[in-house]
Scaffold this motif. Sequence first.
Motif, short mmCIF file in Angstrom:
data_model
loop_
_atom_site.label_atom_id
_atom_site.label_comp_id
_atom_site.label_asym_id
_atom_site.label_seq_id
_atom_site.Cartn_x
_atom_site.Cartn_y
_atom_site.Cartn_z
N VAL A 1 -7.20 -5.13 -11.69
CA VAL A 1 -6.26 -4.40 -10.82
C VAL A 1 -4.88 -4.99 -11.09
CG1 VAL A 1 -5.58 -3.87 -8.46
CG2 VAL A 1 -8.01 -3.93 -9.08
N VAL A 2 -3.98 -4.19 -11.66
CA VAL A 2 -2.65 -4.70 -11.97
C VAL A 2 -1.74 -4.66 -10.75
CG1 VAL A 2 -2.81 -4.20 -14.43
CG2 VAL A 2 -1.81 -2.50 -12.91
N ALA A 3 -2.01 -3.74 -9.81
CA ALA A 3 -1.20 -3.66 -8.60
C ALA A 3 -1.82 -2.65 -7.64
CB ALA A 3 0.23 -3.23 -8.93
N THR A 4 -1.46 -2.81 -6.38
CA THR A 4 -1.72 -1.79 -5.37
C THR A 4 -0.36 -1.37 -4.85
OG1 THR A 4 -3.85 -2.73 -4.75
CG2 THR A 4 -2.81 -1.27 -3.15
N VAL A 5 -0.05 -0.10 -4.98
CA VAL A 5 1.27 0.38 -4.58
C VAL A 5 1.14 1.41 -3.46
CG1 VAL A 5 2.35 -0.13 -6.79
CG2 VAL A 5 1.34 2.09 -6.44
N PRO A 6 1.84 1.18 -2.33
CA PRO A 6 1.75 2.09 -1.20
C PRO A 6 2.86 3.13 -1.12
CG PRO A 6 2.74 0.05 -0.50
CD PRO A 6 2.44 -0.09 -1.97
#
Length: 140
Positions: A30-35
Amino acid sequence: MNAARVVIVEDEFLVAIQLEDIILDCGHAVVATVPDVASVEALCEAPTVALVDLNLRDGPTGPGIARLLCERYGTRIIYVTANSGQIGEPASTAVGVVHKPFSRAAIEDAIAYALDDTLTVRRPSELQPLGNEALLLRAG
């Protein structure tokens, strides 16, 4: 199948954690979680696959984020939403929609399908095609 670099585009914390758990269990990163849109600009690594919700913290910006990831990185898009009618014009690298609520198997299978350049993986039944699905992506 190679390990993917996955970005999660989701503003609901528990859903994002569930998706992260599935992704990591499959051996992907997982490279990022973006909201929201602003968070996309902070990406440090090009994602291979994006799991994209439509309605985020800053409104219905998911479709635009999907197109941005497609254009900037060539990211393969899997929409994960209860509101697929809001997609509008899908990203050209979109492979389909997994409807919420989703199963672990639906996410695992959708990622495997998105990563398959050999065309040996059959479309999972829980991955619904889009009206103008990226046929060039699947044609190799």
